[in-house]
Design an enzyme around this catalytic site. Structure first.
Site, PDB file in Angstrom:
ATOM      1  N   GLY A 103      -6.775  -7.467  -4.588  1.00  0.00           N
ATOM      2  CA  GLY A 103      -6.384  -8.172  -3.393  1.00  0.00           C
ATOM      3  C   GLY A 103      -7.352  -7.916  -2.091  1.00  0.00           C
ATOM      4  O   GLY A 103      -8.660  -7.563  -2.482  1.00  0.00           O
TER       5      GLY A 103
ATOM      6  N   ALA B  36      -8.560  -3.229  -5.873  1.00  0.00           N
ATOM      7  CA  ALA B  36      -8.629  -3.471  -7.265  1.00  0.00           C
ATOM      8  C   ALA B  36      -7.987  -2.506  -8.191  1.00  0.00           C
ATOM      9  O   ALA B  36      -7.823  -1.511  -7.883  1.00  0.00           O
ATOM     10  CB  ALA B  36      -9.882  -4.061  -7.802  1.00  0.00           C
ATOM     11  N   ALA B  37      -7.029  -3.231  -9.149  1.00  0.00           N
ATOM     12  CA  ALA B  37      -6.188  -2.374 -10.239  1.00  0.00           C
ATOM     13  C   ALA B  37      -6.629  -2.572 -11.254  1.00  0.00           C
ATOM     14  O   ALA B  37      -6.840  -3.840 -11.909  1.00  0.00           O
ATOM     15  CB  ALA B  37      -4.766  -2.563  -9.747  1.00  0.00           C
TER      16      ALA B  37
ATOM     17  N   ASP C 162       6.813  -2.406   3.277  1.00  0.00           N
ATOM     18  CA  ASP C 162       6.242  -3.662   2.767  1.00  0.00           C
ATOM     19  C   ASP C 162       7.092  -4.054   1.466  1.00  0.00           C
ATOM     20  O   ASP C 162       6.380  -4.295   0.284  1.00  0.00           O
ATOM     21  CB  ASP C 162       4.888  -3.337   2.145  1.00  0.00           C
ATOM     22  CG  ASP C 162       4.059  -4.573   2.179  1.00  0.00           C
ATOM     23  OD1 ASP C 162       4.531  -5.646   2.446  1.00  0.00           O
ATOM     24  OD2 ASP C 162       2.817  -4.557   1.172  1.00  0.00           O
TER      25      ASP C 162
END
Length: 487
Positions: free
Chosen positions: A56, A60-61, A188
């Site tokens: 995003g 990063a994942a 969120d």
């Protein structure tokens, strides 16, 4: 074994090392480096990224394996990776938020089964691709939840049923109760941050925006501008102080999104500054009341705690005589309610003739009897005029009727979605009538009714269609009300 390079912008991040398939070597090798950019691949000497899960605006994942566990446990390695150039001050803020997520996961995730546990948090300094420079990367390693988030689930299966939505509501309320009791606010809540594991359990993810708050009165601080558009309440979007009611608002938006299958921007009427979601769903009035109060714009008018929401879900809709208009200021987090003070009752959502607790649309966003009948009259009148034109132009009656049905279906849908207002309907009807008046070829079918007086034939068919549609709609409403009394 395949190992994925985590350096942002690496042109060929996939690396394959056949010798690492040997488990004994895998556990003893010191390090391996990307064959393209030279980036160290074994993070913190322990975690081996195997593929990219997603990225995003700020990170990063990667799916990774922990080589120091017997079963090479899967985990998620998250990298702080801003997608835009940041000033040093902005980068410092981003790093602090990333570290905050790690701290929250360490405190909360290791103590609650529906929050991922923190496994590691570290930074890595490596030589840059630019000669003479170094790059600094921040990593967070957390428990891997095998499943899909509710945004993905919604895209695949479509809108949720009432029972499915209530399950999500109750499960996330339990997580929020724990989070709020520890003096934190998630800030969120949205479908993308709720994961359903393959074990069926719901997990709350992404604690990067969590706000730690103090318990003393008068110490409120402004909220940082981190939120998801459409899910955040006014106080959060304005950068003001946030409360437990802030999370409850976002959870309410999540629920109506799941129920309707629509985005928040499609459910909020910006002209009237109110949510217009009831006409899109059909749910129990008790749940509708609970969600309505969660979605109120002022935090003081919403539920003040998870306990109040749960109590409202258990109680039935209250009659108008029991309605309370008392509004209280939000208490500091962790402050117990005084004994004997009950949660504020919900404003009732009542439709005449509908039994309490029955399935019903809410008055707000629903259609008045005048709107229904006038819409039916327009559809019938327009249908009559279009029938004349299409029958005159097309040689096949079946083709003309099929096309007529498609056009009328589009007009009805436009009225249902409120994209067609009264002025638009009048313009469409007048325009169709004008075409039939000025172009005789379009009205030849009307001579069957009024030979030699085609204009009268056109008007007669139009008004006949309008009266027929009004009568059919009235009968349908009577049948619907009768059945709603029975069931």
């Amino acid at each position: 074994m395949e190992v994925y390079c985590t350096r942002p912008g690496c042109p060929r991040p996939q690396n394959y090392f056949p010798d690492l398939d040997d488990s004994s070597l895998l556990k003893t090798v010191q390090q391996r480096y990307c064959k393209t950019c030279g980036m160290p691949l074994i993070l913190s000497g322990r975690y081996l990224p195997v593929r990219l899960l997603g990225q995003g605006g700020f990170g990063a994942a990667f799916l990774a394996r922990d080589r120091y566990t017997p079963a090479m446990r899967q985990c998620v390695a998250k990298l702080l990776q801003p997608s835009v150039s940041l000033t040093p001050a902005q980068l410092t803020i981003a790093q602090n938020l990333f570290e905050r997520e790690a701290a929250v996961l360490e405190e909360l995730g290791n103590e609650h089964p529906q929050i991922p546990s923190l496994l590691a948090f570290f930074e890595l300094t490596v030589p840059s691709l630019q000669a003479g420079k170094t790059d600094q990367f921040f990593y967070l390693v957390q428990e891997f939840i095998d499943g899909e988030n509710l945004e993905q689930e919604l895209a695949v299966k479509g809108k949720f049923s009432e029972s499915e939505t209530v399950e999500v509501l109750r499960e996330i309320l339990k997580v929020l109760d724990f989070v709020h009791s520890r003096g934190s606010i998630h800030r969120d809540i949205k479908p993308a941050n709720i994961m359903r594991g393959k074990n069926g359990r719901l997990y709350l993810l992404d604690f990067g925006a969590v706000k730690q708050v103090t318990q003393s009165a008068g110490s409120a601080k402004a909220s940082t501008g981190i939120y998801s558009l459409g899910y955040a309440p006014p106080e959060q979007m304005n950068g003001q102080e946030v409360y437990p009611a802030t999370d409850l608002y976002a959870l309410g938006v999540t629920c109506i999104t799941l129920l309707s299958g629509l985005q928040p921007t499609e459910l909020f009427d910006s002209y009237r500054n109110e949510w217009n979601w009831h006409s899109r769903v059909l749910i129990n009035s008790r749940l509708a009341q609970v969600l309505d109060r969660m979605l109120l714009s002022a935090p003081s008018q919403r539920f003040q705690s998870v306990a109040q929401v749960e109590a409202a879900l258990k109680s039935g809709p209250q009659p108008p005589s029991q309605q309370s208009t008392v509004v209280v200021a939000p208490p500091p987090i962790g402050t117990p309610q005084p004994p004997g003070i009950a949660p504020q009752p919900l404003p009732p959502t009542v439709i005449p003739g509908t039994p309490p607790g029955g399935l019903q649309p809410s008055p707000r966003g629903s259609f008045s009897i005048w709107e229904v009948l006038s819409g039916a009259a327009f559809t019938g009148f327009e249908g009559g005029l279009l029938a004349i034109a299409l029958t005159s132009l097309l040689p096949s009656p079946g083709l003309s009727m099929g096309l007529l049905g498609m056009i009328l279906g589009g007009l009805i849908y436009g009225q249902y979605r409120r994209t067609l207002e009264v002025t638009e309907m009048l313009t469409i009807g007048a325009g169709t009538l004008a075409l039939l008046v000025f172009f005789p070829a379009l009205r030849s079918a009307a001579t069957v009714i009024y030979p030699g007086a085609t204009i009268m034939g056109v008007l007669f068919v139009g008004w006949l269609g309008a009266l027929g549609a009004i009568a059919a709609t009235a009968i349908f409403r009577l049948i619907y009300k009768f059945l709603s009394h029975l069931f």
